[in-house]
Scaffold this active site. Structure first.
Site, short mmCIF file in Angstrom:
data_model
loop_
_atom_site.label_atom_id
_atom_site.label_comp_id
_atom_site.label_asym_id
_atom_site.label_seq_id
_atom_site.Cartn_x
_atom_site.Cartn_y
_atom_site.Cartn_z
N SER A 173 27.80 9.66 -11.84
CA SER A 173 27.35 8.37 -12.50
C SER A 173 28.00 7.09 -12.18
CB SER A 173 26.99 8.37 -14.08
OG SER A 173 26.22 9.55 -14.40
N ASP A 231 17.08 13.94 -16.95
CA ASP A 231 18.00 12.81 -17.55
C ASP A 231 19.09 13.64 -18.18
OD1 ASP A 231 18.00 9.73 -17.93
OD2 ASP A 231 19.34 10.96 -19.48
#
Lengths: 373, 623
Positions: free
Chosen positions: B322, B359
């Protein structure tokens, strides 16, 4: 008893100053060179001082030989030769060995080398023989004296001392030359030599030590083993060659100072000298030797009797041989055979013997002037 | 007396024959003189050369390597005296015997000695280095056998030493004897067998400067090869000193923070590129590697599966996870794919074809805008914008941030990672790009890989408002003889094409990540920190809680950060291998590094460079 009790004025006249001067100068060259090579060595009694002692003893031997009557000395030749032969035998049995050869009889702190004295004794023996024995026939002229030479020669080669052995042959050859050999006889000798050479060579080769054989090999093929067997020969050539025209100066010889050159004070002292003094110095030394030998030949030529002439000629031949072979081997012309340079190399036996020989030579000159006494 | 002998009438005859002796003598002496003339005059110069070679050995005097300091002058590498053993083959009479003797005295394999003796240039006169770092005992032992060991020489040389031991090992590198292969190369033409060169780290990169120049000594030896006199004909010149940008204390702090774990921490000043610390774990002791290692020791190090010699900061290539969303955010805003207020609905998954991309948060984040997507690291948001942008736009911005290329740091063997694109895939895999692969790439997974140093540079570029400065490890090189100090000015790598508003938005969001997002464990009471967490997946399929997974299958934890948020003076990238989530494992480490830095240099809180305003740091490069 052997020393003359009467030294007349003519006896003193015979004391040749040129001759003595040459000997003194050559001896000085020797001492200086020995000092130069060994001065850095830390020994209680340095080599050059020892050499001075040998010269002192040699001077006494010189005077004894000079002042005696050479006829009387010659009369003692056979018994002396017998004693020498016994000594040579003793050497083989109990001699002190050095570098694989037994040549020395230890006497206290010193070592006595009979083979050096044997050379002079042989001159006396042969001169004595030829002055007495009929000149007729090759048996008496060649074979019998040859038989006298043989035991000494064999004992010396057995040590093995190739250098002294060759000196023996040189003396014998010089004597033959002096008494004259008919061309027919000469032919036979040559023929026999050629025929016997392989056998003799075989014998000699077999009696040689490994290091000696390798020296010969190294001589035949200089690149045989430069680090090992050819080492002496190569280092000696380098020492001489690197001296160039004017040399590296006293103590400046790196070859000898840094110990690349073995035996720098004995058999290879000429290389030390040549490195330090160059070609100029070499010519001077050669000139000194030629002068000395020339004067000696002069004495031989004026001897009053055959004994004197033969003694003188024999001694000159012996000295010539030593000078030429020693210089020749250091310069790489001959294989290395271990012959000292007369009056220059360090060594008691050789110095004393050489000086005694020269004393005898001068004695011959003196006798020429004192026909009756 | 019987007159059978030669009588006096024969005397004349006899004496006439003396002439033969005379002539013979003259001839022979002339021959001798000729021979001596040949030796001394004609071949004299040749023999003079031989006699010079006989006595002189030329010995190489190794130069002292330059010293290495940190930014504050703390010594990182110096030299200590040590004994080295040389052998001159020319003086060795019996080589096998010598080898056997040395082997037993030095406790070495005979083959090792044999090999040393047979490599190198310069023939038999050039001494070969057989062993260095002899112990005092070994040196004494050799000296006491001096007379039996012709051609053997003990020299005092300077030996590389790293006072800090393993601290900064991967940066400093280590030194070693020049190899036979290296000697063949032009770079090493002035070296010889036994010369020491840098083999890793800055020791290798700056070897030319640090190495110095060897001198020469002429040694006069005797026939046994024993040294008699020595003349230095050419003094060695010491190498230049290096001043690194790192702070030794911060470096140590960073290494200690990683502890026994594997990973890397890079801290740099984003305004000038100074690398303040670069830790890689596990490490090694360069003192040990700079010695001659046995084969077994070397194999042990090289085959260690934790790869301690690997500098993870520059050579470790990991998916950025991320942390890549920082790049994605800039790309999405600048390519007008989204506006700051564009909302994306996150239900916990993104359906593409027949595949559902999850997710990280089960149940999803609801409707999020860019700001919230960054703060909570919403995957679906970035799946969506990534899909809209396409891989080539992503790649274009990733490259602007410096990914997929060398940062240019002064360390050998830097790796570049992968910035995937359609062209890349065609070239590397000979396959077309599949749109589904863009979705993985959008959250820094799939083909994307980066090095920790690259990520430190990326976050530094953001902190520096889009201006990318080349990371540098060396501030200055100083010539010790002249005292001349050559500074290396900061170098601009490039300017990312982003509007100030975009950068401002991202920085603000990253500050919020620490205060209320995924990285609250990086929150500091000393300084404001902005940052982004990341978790790089190592295995495709995992189930159950983190602690039940074998360590080597766990995810890598990432955290990239900068501080102070208002005027950043430090950018940090932390990668902790198999430590799980960035927020829990990596963020606290970054915070500790930043706090240590701020404590050491309180002035940075006001945007002033570390150590006060210095000439080099003052240069705020313009474009």
């Amino acid at each position: 008893m052997m020393i003359d009790r009467v030294i007349d004025s003519r006896g003193l006249d015979s004391f040749d100053l040129r001759f003595m001067g040459l000997i003194a100068v050559i001896l000085s060259v020797g001492v200086l060179s020995i000092y130069s090579v060994t001065h850095s060595q830390d020994t209680a009694f340095p080599f050059y001082l020892k050499q001075l002692v040998w010269i002192l003893l040699g001077t006494i031997a010189f005077l004894v030989m000079y002042l005696s009557d050479y006829h009387k000395i010659a009369r003692l030749a056979y018994p002396t030769y017998a004693v020498i032969l016994i000594m040579l035998a003793v050497v083989l049995v109990m001699g002190k060995s050095s570098r694989g050869a037994q040549r020395w009889i230890p006497i206290g702190p010193f070592a006595f080398q009979p083979s050096e004295f044997a050379k002079l004794v042989l001159v006396l023996v042969l001169a004595n023989y030829y002055s007495r024995v009929s000149r007729a026939g090759w048996l008496h002229r060649v074979v019998l004296p040859g038989l006298i030479v043989l035991p000494g020669l064999l004992l010396i080669l057995k040590q093995p001392d190739l250098g002294s052995g060759l000196s023996f042959l040189a003396v014998y050859a010089a004597m033959l030359l002096m008494v004259g050999v008919r061309s027919k006889t000469l032919g036979v000798i040559l023929l026999l030599s050629v025929m016997l050479f392989p056998f003799v060579w075989e014998m000699v080769w077999a009696s040689l030590h490994d290091y000696q054989r390798e020296r010969v090999m190294a001589f035949v093929d200089p690149d045989y083993d430069p680090g090992g067997k050819g080492y002496h020969a190569l280092q000696s050539r380098i020492a001489i060659g690197s001296g160039e025209l004017s040399g590296k100066g006293l103590y400046g010889g790196t070859q000898s100072q840094l110990k690349f050159l073995p035996e720098g004070h004995t058999d290879f002292v000429f290389a030390v000298y040549a490195e330090e003094w160059g070609f100029v110095g070499v010519l001077v030394l050669l000139a000194l030797f030629i002068a000395l030998i020339w004067v000696s030949l002069e004495i031989a030529a004026r001897a009053k009797d055959t004994l004197g002439a033969l003694l003188a000629a024999g001694i000159v031949a012996m000295l010539c041989f030593c000078v030429v072979v020693n210089i020749g081997m250091t310069a790489g012309m001959f294989p290395i055979v271990g012959i000292p340079l007369p009056l220059v190399s360090y060594g008691g036996s050789a110095t004393i013997m050489t000086m005694a020989s020269l004393g005898l030579l001068l004695n011959v000159k003196r006798r020429r002037l004192t026909l009756f006494y | 007396m019987a007159s059978i002998g030669f009588n006096d009438s024969d005397l004349l005859d006899l004496q006439r024959r003396l002439v033969i002796l005379r002539v013979g003598l003259l001839l022979v002496v002339a021959l001798l003189a000729l021979r001596l003339w040949h030796l001394q005059i004609r071949e004299g110069p040749y023999y003079r050369d031989l006699s010079e070679n006989n006595r002189t050995r030329s010995v190489v005097l190794e130069p002292a390597r330059g010293l290495i300091f940190d930014r504050n002058g703390v010594l990182l590498a110096n030299n200590v005296p040590s004994f080295a053993l040389y052998v001159t083959l020319e003086d060795v009479k019996d080589r096998p015997a010598l080898v056997a003797q040395l082997a037993s005295l030095l406790n070495l394999e005979p083959e090792v000695i044999q090999k040393k003796l047979s490599t190198g240039k310069g023939g038999k006169l050039q001494p070969r280095k057989v062993k260095d770092r002899l112990t005092l005992r070994e040196a004494t032992l050799i000296e006491s056998h001096r007379l039996d060991l012709p051609g053997v020489m003990i020299q005092v040389e300077s030996q590389r030493n790293y006072p800090g031991g393993p601290v900064a090992a991967h940066l400093l590198g280590y030194v070693g004897e020049v190899s036979a292969d290296q000697l063949e190369k032009a770079d090493f033409a002035d070296l010889h067998q036994g010369s020491v060169v840098g083999q890793y780290g800055v020791e290798k990169w700056f070897d030319r400067q640090v190495r110095g120049r060897a001198g020469q000594k002429s040694v006069e030896v005797d026939a046994l090869g024993h040294e008699k006199r020595a003349v230095v004909s050419d003094k060695p010149v010491a190498g230049d000193d290096l001043y690194l940008t790192i702070d030794a204390r911060l470096q140590k702090t960073a290494e200690d923070l990683l502890g026994e774990e594997s990973g890397a921490i890079v801290a740099l000043d984003p305004t000038n590129g100074d690398i303040l610390a670069m830790a890689s774990r596990p490490g090694f002791d360069p003192n040990m590697l700079s010695k001659e290692l046995t084969n077994k020791q070397w194999v042990e190090i090289v085959q260690n599966e934790r790869r301690p010699l690997n500098n993870r900061a520059t050579q470790g290539q990991y998916p950025p996870g991320s942390t890549f969303k920082v790049v994605m955010a800039a790309a999405a805003l600048e390519s007008n794919t989204v506006t700051p207020s564009t909302m994306v609905r996150c239900n916990g998954g993104y359906q593409f074809g027949n595949r559902l991309f999850h997710d990280w948060k089960q149940g999803g984040h609801g409707s999020v805008d860019m700001n919230e997507a960054l703060i909570h690291s919403c995957d679906v948001y970035f799946y969506t914008v990534g899909q809209r942008m396409g891989i080539d736009t992503i790649a274009e911005y990733a490259k602007q941030f410096g990914l997929g290329q060398e940062t240019g740091v002064e360390l050998p063997s830097e790796r570049v990672g992968i910035v995937p694109s359609t062209a890349w895939k065609q070239k590397a895999r000979n396959q077309p790009w599949y749109p589904g692969e863009t979705i993985s790439a959008a959250i820094g997974q799939g083909y994307v890989t980066v090095t920790p140093l690259q990520m430190a540079s990326v976050i530094g570029t953001v902190a520096n408002d889009g201006l990318s400065i080349k990371p540098r490890l060396v501030q200055a090189v100083m010539n010790r003889a002249t005292g001349e100090r050559a500074e290396f000015p900061p170098t601009v790598r490039g300017k990312v094409a982003v509007k100030p508003a975009t950068i401002a938005l991202i920085k603000e969001a990253l500050a919020d990540v620490v205060t209320k997002g995924t990285a609250t464990r990086a929150k500091s009471s000393l300084v404001t920190i902005g940052g982004k967490t990341g978790t790089a997946q190592t295995a495709a399929l995992r189930t159950g809680p983190e602690k039940d997974i074998p360590k080597k299958l766990r995810d890598h934890a990432w955290f990239v950060a900068f501080a102070p948020v208002e005027a950043p003076r430090i950018a940090v990238a932390v990668l902790a291998e198999h430590m799980g989530h960035g927020g829990s494992a990596a963020a606290p480490l970054a915070k500790d590094v930043i706090e240590a830095y701020v404590k050491a240099y309180p002035e940075v809180l006001n945007g002033v460079p570390a150590g006060g305003r210095t000439k080099s740091a003052d240069v705020r490069p313009k474009t």
